[in-house]
Design an enzyme around this catalytic site. Sequence first.
Site, short mmCIF file in Angstrom:
data_model
loop_
_atom_site.label_atom_id
_atom_site.label_comp_id
_atom_site.label_asym_id
_atom_site.label_seq_id
_atom_site.Cartn_x
_atom_site.Cartn_y
_atom_site.Cartn_z
N CYS A 54 -23.14 19.25 16.52
CA CYS A 54 -23.25 20.50 17.28
C CYS A 54 -23.96 21.61 16.51
O CYS A 54 -24.36 22.62 17.10
CB CYS A 54 -21.88 20.97 17.73
N HIS B 273 -21.66 28.49 19.31
CA HIS B 273 -21.60 27.16 19.91
C HIS B 273 -20.53 27.17 21.01
O HIS B 273 -19.43 27.65 20.80
CB HIS B 273 -21.23 26.15 18.82
N ASN C 157 -19.35 21.45 26.65
CA ASN C 157 -19.92 21.38 25.29
C ASN C 157 -21.11 20.43 25.31
O ASN C 157 -20.96 19.24 25.57
CB ASN C 157 -18.82 20.86 24.35
N1 ACO Z 1 -5.47 17.31 30.95
C1 ACO Z 1 -4.13 17.45 30.92
N2 ACO Z 1 -3.41 17.28 29.79
C2 ACO Z 1 -4.07 16.96 28.66
C3 ACO Z 1 -5.48 16.80 28.63
C4 ACO Z 1 -6.16 16.98 29.85
N3 ACO Z 1 -7.50 16.84 29.93
N4 ACO Z 1 -5.83 16.47 27.38
C5 ACO Z 1 -4.71 16.44 26.65
N5 ACO Z 1 -3.65 16.73 27.42
C6 ACO Z 1 -2.25 16.79 27.04
C7 ACO Z 1 -1.94 16.01 25.80
O1 ACO Z 1 -1.75 14.65 26.09
C8 ACO Z 1 -0.68 16.68 25.32
O2 ACO Z 1 0.39 16.18 26.07
P1 ACO Z 1 1.82 15.93 25.37
O3 ACO Z 1 2.26 17.28 24.90
O4 ACO Z 1 2.63 15.37 26.48
O5 ACO Z 1 1.55 14.98 24.24
C9 ACO Z 1 -0.89 18.13 25.72
O6 ACO Z 1 -1.91 18.14 26.73
C10 ACO Z 1 -1.32 19.00 24.57
O7 ACO Z 1 -2.38 18.34 23.90
P2 ACO Z 1 -3.10 18.99 22.69
O8 ACO Z 1 -4.20 18.09 22.22
O9 ACO Z 1 -2.10 19.42 21.67
O10 ACO Z 1 -3.71 20.28 23.41
P3 ACO Z 1 -4.42 21.52 22.77
O11 ACO Z 1 -3.77 22.74 23.27
O12 ACO Z 1 -4.62 21.37 21.31
O13 ACO Z 1 -5.84 21.45 23.47
C11 ACO Z 1 -8.11 20.76 23.00
C12 ACO Z 1 -6.67 20.31 23.29
C13 ACO Z 1 -8.61 21.53 24.19
C14 ACO Z 1 -8.97 19.52 22.81
C15 ACO Z 1 -8.09 21.62 21.74
O14 ACO Z 1 -7.42 21.00 20.69
C16 ACO Z 1 -9.46 21.97 21.32
O15 ACO Z 1 -10.16 22.71 21.95
N6 ACO Z 1 -9.91 21.49 20.16
C17 ACO Z 1 -11.24 21.70 19.71
C18 ACO Z 1 -11.97 20.47 19.97
C19 ACO Z 1 -13.39 20.69 20.41
O16 ACO Z 1 -13.79 21.68 20.94
N7 ACO Z 1 -14.15 19.66 20.17
C20 ACO Z 1 -15.47 19.65 20.58
C21 ACO Z 1 -16.31 18.96 19.63
S1 ACO Z 1 -16.37 19.78 18.11
C22 ACO Z 1 -17.22 21.08 18.39
O17 ACO Z 1 -18.10 21.07 19.19
C23 ACO Z 1 -16.81 22.27 17.64
#
Ligand code: ACO
Length: 329
Positions: free
Chosen positions: A116, A256, A286
């Site tokens: 990215c 980004h 993204n």
């Molecule tokens: N829909 C519904 N529920 C979901 C989804 C979904 N799409 N995805 C995960 N969940 C659930 C999980 O299973 C979990 O359930 P549980 O509590 O029963 O186990 C719950 O939601 C919480 O999951 P987390 O992964 O802890 O959720 P979080 O609040 O951390 O959000 C996210 C997840 C959005 C991916 C976040 O961690 C994030 O934004 N991380 C950054 C990652 C990113 O942007 N990556 C892109 C590539 S890198 C870059 O470009 C910078």
Amino acid sequence: MDKKLGVKILGTGSYFPKKVLTNADLEKMVETSDEWISSRTGIKERRIAKKNEYASDLAFNASVEALKAANISEKEIDLILVATITPDMFFPSTACFLQTKLGLNSSPAFDLSAACSGFIYGIAVARAFIESGLYKNVLLVGAEELSKITDWTNRDTCVLFGDGAGAMVLSASEENYDVLSTYIGADGSYSNLLFIPAGGSANPATVETVNAKMHTMKMQGRDVFKVAVLKMAYAAEKALELSDKKLKDIKLFIPHQANMRIIEAVAKKIGISMSRVFVNIYKTGNISSATTITALDEAIKTGKLQKGDIVELIAFGGGFTWGAAVIRI
Ligand code: ACO
């Protein structure tokens, strides 16, 4: 004495595939909801390329627009750089495919892999080639089809990504110094937090790797989130320092577009209000190396930026890699 060569930004362009995939569409594919996706990421919809529409096709359409905006013929381009983690093929490079589509056959052309942060790395590379006097006109593209490396049965990742491409024409100039600074960094010890396990020389593709979906993106979302905020804020400060500009001199910050909450946390850490931050993630998702350039292009086209405005682009990605660039439009 000869004047130092600077970099003039001649024009930008962007291109998105026609197909829109909404959160409502995703609700039918995996167990998720518009509410979950919107509140956790800020994404409402993303664009998806057709099966027979490749990264080089998106790159070509964005390049045509950028060349037009730059008022320059493709024949004047003497270096083509494509930042991508979703090349048409491992090799030849997507830059070579793009070169052919542009009707060229002799300019050097190569891909750049920094996930990215690819477009920021690309500005740094283009700048080095131009300032050294090696090449005059560089076509720099960020082109991605993340939909093709996404596991569409995994709700952890499939709600986040999309497809698109952006392009910029940069040119040597003794008068214009539009690239005021670039700062890039990386830490490979984080490689296991965001990666594609198979398909490369470590795990060549086999029936087993494909059945296990090891050719799709794997991510530790929470860990990525934390490091992304720290490194993006750090890169933003470093590039600003190198540019001799102050926060108040920046008209618009273009981070980004990975996640709305990452963007907000970075803005808070840098100490700027969200009114100075450009956001279009709600309609793109993204798109990795294509986010900052397509957002910049949109900010220019919609009049949010005027000629002479100073902008800071900030990125973070798999590797981990990070970077920022202070540029004048
Ligand atoms: N829909 C519904 N529920 C979901 C989804 C979904 N799409 N995805 C995960 N969940 C659930 C999980 O299973 C979990 O359930 P549980 O509590 O029963 O186990 C719950 O939601 C919480 O999951 P987390 O992964 O802890 O959720 P979080 O609040 O951390 O959000 C996210 C997840 C959005 C991916 C976040 O961690 C994030 O934004 N991380 C950054 C990652 C990113 O942007 N990556 C892109 C590539 S890198 C870059 O470009 C910078």
